[in-house]
Motif scaffolding. Structure first.
Motif, mmCIF file in Angstrom:
data_model
loop_
_atom_site.group_PDB
_atom_site.id
_atom_site.type_symbol
_atom_site.label_atom_id
_atom_site.label_comp_id
_atom_site.label_asym_id
_atom_site.label_seq_id
_atom_site.Cartn_x
_atom_site.Cartn_y
_atom_site.Cartn_z
ATOM 1 N N THR A 157 0.708 -0.899 -0.202
ATOM 2 C CA THR A 157 0.127 -0.085 0.062
ATOM 3 C C THR A 157 1.041 0.945 0.391
ATOM 4 O O THR A 157 1.119 1.228 0.678
ATOM 5 N N THR A 158 0.956 2.241 -1.062
ATOM 6 C CA THR A 158 1.222 2.968 -1.148
ATOM 7 C C THR A 158 1.902 3.823 -0.233
ATOM 8 O O THR A 158 0.569 4.226 0.702
ATOM 9 N N GLY A 159 2.428 5.304 -0.093
ATOM 10 C CA GLY A 159 1.907 6.411 0.682
ATOM 11 C C GLY A 159 0.719 6.923 0.200
ATOM 12 O O GLY A 159 0.651 7.844 1.821
ATOM 13 N N HIS A 160 0.135 6.798 -0.589
ATOM 14 C CA HIS A 160 -1.463 7.525 -0.843
ATOM 15 C C HIS A 160 -1.736 6.915 -0.589
ATOM 16 O O HIS A 160 -3.030 6.982 -1.614
ATOM 17 N N GLY A 161 -2.062 5.457 -0.542
ATOM 18 C CA GLY A 161 -2.880 4.619 -0.117
ATOM 19 C C GLY A 161 -3.161 4.098 -1.162
ATOM 20 O O GLY A 161 -4.339 3.460 -1.354
ATOM 21 N N LYS A 162 -2.728 4.032 -2.360
ATOM 22 C CA LYS A 162 -3.159 3.020 -3.056
ATOM 23 C C LYS A 162 -2.554 1.369 -3.046
ATOM 24 O O LYS A 162 -1.714 1.375 -2.879
ATOM 25 N N ARG A 163 -3.413 0.756 -3.369
ATOM 26 C CA ARG A 163 -3.455 -1.017 -2.569
ATOM 27 C C ARG A 163 -2.556 -1.534 -3.952
ATOM 28 O O ARG A 163 -3.506 -1.587 -4.641
ATOM 29 N N LEU A 164 -1.757 -2.224 -3.691
ATOM 30 C CA LEU A 164 -1.100 -3.479 -5.101
ATOM 31 C C LEU A 164 -0.916 -4.917 -4.117
ATOM 32 O O LEU A 164 -0.472 -4.524 -3.390
ATOM 33 N N SER A 165 -2.021 -5.059 -4.856
ATOM 34 C CA SER A 165 -1.589 -7.012 -4.710
ATOM 35 C C SER A 165 -1.382 -7.815 -5.681
ATOM 36 O O SER A 165 -1.256 -7.275 -6.902
ATOM 37 N N GLY A 166 -0.536 -8.688 -4.854
ATOM 38 C CA GLY A 166 -0.070 -9.888 -6.265
ATOM 39 C C GLY A 166 1.733 -9.218 -7.424
ATOM 40 O O GLY A 166 1.483 -7.650 -7.041
ATOM 41 N N TRP A 167 2.788 -9.637 -7.699
ATOM 42 C CA TRP A 167 4.110 -9.548 -7.503
ATOM 43 C C TRP A 167 3.572 -8.437 -9.238
ATOM 44 O O TRP A 167 4.264 -7.083 -8.830
ATOM 45 N N GLU A 168 2.796 -9.467 -9.987
ATOM 46 C CA GLU A 168 3.006 -8.304 -11.482
ATOM 47 C C GLU A 168 2.058 -7.024 -11.655
ATOM 48 O O GLU A 168 3.436 -6.385 -11.878
ATOM 49 N N THR A 169 1.639 -6.505 -10.160
ATOM 50 C CA THR A 169 0.751 -5.625 -10.391
ATOM 51 C C THR A 169 1.969 -4.839 -9.327
ATOM 52 O O THR A 169 1.902 -3.380 -10.276
ATOM 53 N N ILE A 170 2.745 -5.068 -8.471
ATOM 54 C CA ILE A 170 3.515 -4.066 -7.991
ATOM 55 C C ILE A 170 4.694 -3.733 -8.516
ATOM 56 O O ILE A 170 5.128 -2.915 -8.846
ATOM 57 N N HIS A 171 4.982 -5.237 -9.520
ATOM 58 C CA HIS A 171 5.458 -4.391 -11.116
ATOM 59 C C HIS A 171 5.547 -3.430 -11.634
ATOM 60 O O HIS A 171 5.870 -3.073 -12.255
ATOM 61 N N GLY A 203 16.110 -19.050 3.895
ATOM 62 C CA GLY A 203 17.095 -18.416 4.225
ATOM 63 C C GLY A 203 16.903 -16.650 3.968
ATOM 64 O O GLY A 203 17.609 -16.035 4.625
ATOM 65 N N LEU A 204 15.969 -16.310 3.541
ATOM 66 C CA LEU A 204 15.986 -15.005 2.548
ATOM 67 C C LEU A 204 14.984 -14.565 3.280
ATOM 68 O O LEU A 204 13.854 -14.539 3.031
ATOM 69 N N TRP A 205 15.161 -13.560 3.864
ATOM 70 C CA TRP A 205 13.687 -12.362 4.619
ATOM 71 C C TRP A 205 13.377 -11.388 3.303
ATOM 72 O O TRP A 205 13.704 -10.596 2.351
ATOM 73 N N LYS A 206 12.225 -11.538 2.979
ATOM 74 C CA LYS A 206 10.879 -10.605 1.525
ATOM 75 C C LYS A 206 9.815 -10.270 2.405
ATOM 76 O O LYS A 206 10.107 -10.350 3.161
ATOM 77 N N ILE A 207 9.346 -8.943 1.611
ATOM 78 C CA ILE A 207 8.683 -7.991 2.072
ATOM 79 C C ILE A 207 7.016 -9.183 1.640
ATOM 80 O O ILE A 207 7.037 -9.239 0.409
ATOM 81 N N ALA A 208 6.274 -9.724 2.583
ATOM 82 C CA ALA A 208 5.225 -10.024 2.131
ATOM 83 C C ALA A 208 4.051 -8.951 2.310
ATOM 84 O O ALA A 208 3.309 -9.262 1.562
ATOM 85 N N ALA A 209 3.891 -8.036 2.955
ATOM 86 C CA ALA A 209 3.065 -6.981 3.141
ATOM 87 C C ALA A 209 3.837 -5.674 3.258
ATOM 88 O O ALA A 209 4.817 -5.613 4.228
ATOM 89 N N ALA A 210 3.388 -4.598 3.017
ATOM 90 C CA ALA A 210 3.829 -3.571 3.203
ATOM 91 C C ALA A 210 2.562 -1.938 3.383
ATOM 92 O O ALA A 210 2.008 -2.448 2.137
ATOM 93 N N GLN A 211 3.047 -0.960 4.092
ATOM 94 C CA GLN A 211 2.298 -0.041 4.221
ATOM 95 C C GLN A 211 2.401 1.469 4.456
ATOM 96 O O GLN A 211 4.072 1.188 5.249
ATOM 97 N N ASN A 212 2.700 2.161 3.614
ATOM 98 C CA ASN A 212 3.846 3.470 3.467
ATOM 99 C C ASN A 212 1.961 4.684 3.748
ATOM 100 O O ASN A 212 1.201 4.446 3.798
ATOM 101 N N THR A 213 3.299 5.543 5.772
ATOM 102 C CA THR A 213 2.011 6.034 6.041
ATOM 103 C C THR A 213 2.365 7.413 5.688
ATOM 104 O O THR A 213 3.821 7.665 6.620
#
Length: 144
Positions: A51-65, A128-138
């Motif tokens: 979820t971007t700092g302006h509130g746009k929710r992006l779901s799925g790797w392709e959408t975020i890409h 063994g690697l840390w990855k972003i599963a979900a994120a929100q910027n406010t």
């Protein structure tokens, strides 16, 4: 640098904390250098949410890409940001909640006027690697 608070139990506390701090630094590096693929490499492939700092929710790797490929190139023309992890909560040894302090910078790297951000990441440790599963910027609005 701010003090980093750490809560919960990790498999390898120092190694996991170092890896998470490194992931936040990699987010900053990718953002500041407009590196779309480097940024996307920090996400898990299976069903991430951003979820971007302006509130746009992006779901799925392709959408975020697709969104990142559209907005990241050229985004530092007017400024960028510095990211500092301030709190890590290990929910489980392979899941962590991370609070980040985000400060706006001018294109030359000096502090800028404008709202700060408070990204919040849910990270999952996979193979063994840390990855972003979900994120929100406010954005921070001091008068609220």
């Amino acid at each position: 640098m701010m003090n980093l608070e750490i809560f919960g139990v990790a498999d390898d506390p120092q190694s996991d904390v170092d890896a998470i701090v490194g992931l936040v630094a990699a987010v900053q590096e990718a953002q500041q250098n407009e590196q779309v693929e480097a940024f996307l490499s920090l996400f898990r492939k299976a069903d991430p949410v951003w979820t971007t700092g302006h509130g746009k929710r992006l779901s799925g790797w392709e959408t975020i890409h697709d969104f990142t490929a559209q907005v990241l190139p050229g985004s530092t023309q007017y400024g960028t940001a510095a990211y500092t992890p301030v709190r890590i909560l290990f929910i489980r040894p392979d899941v962590a909640a991370v609070n980040v302090h985000q400060v706006p910078l001018t294109p030359d790297g000096t502090p800028a006027d404008g709202p700060e951000g408070r990204p919040f990441y849910i990270l999952a440790k996979e193979e063994g690697l840390w990855k972003i599963a979900a994120a929100q910027n406010t954005q921070v609005f001091e008068n609220l």
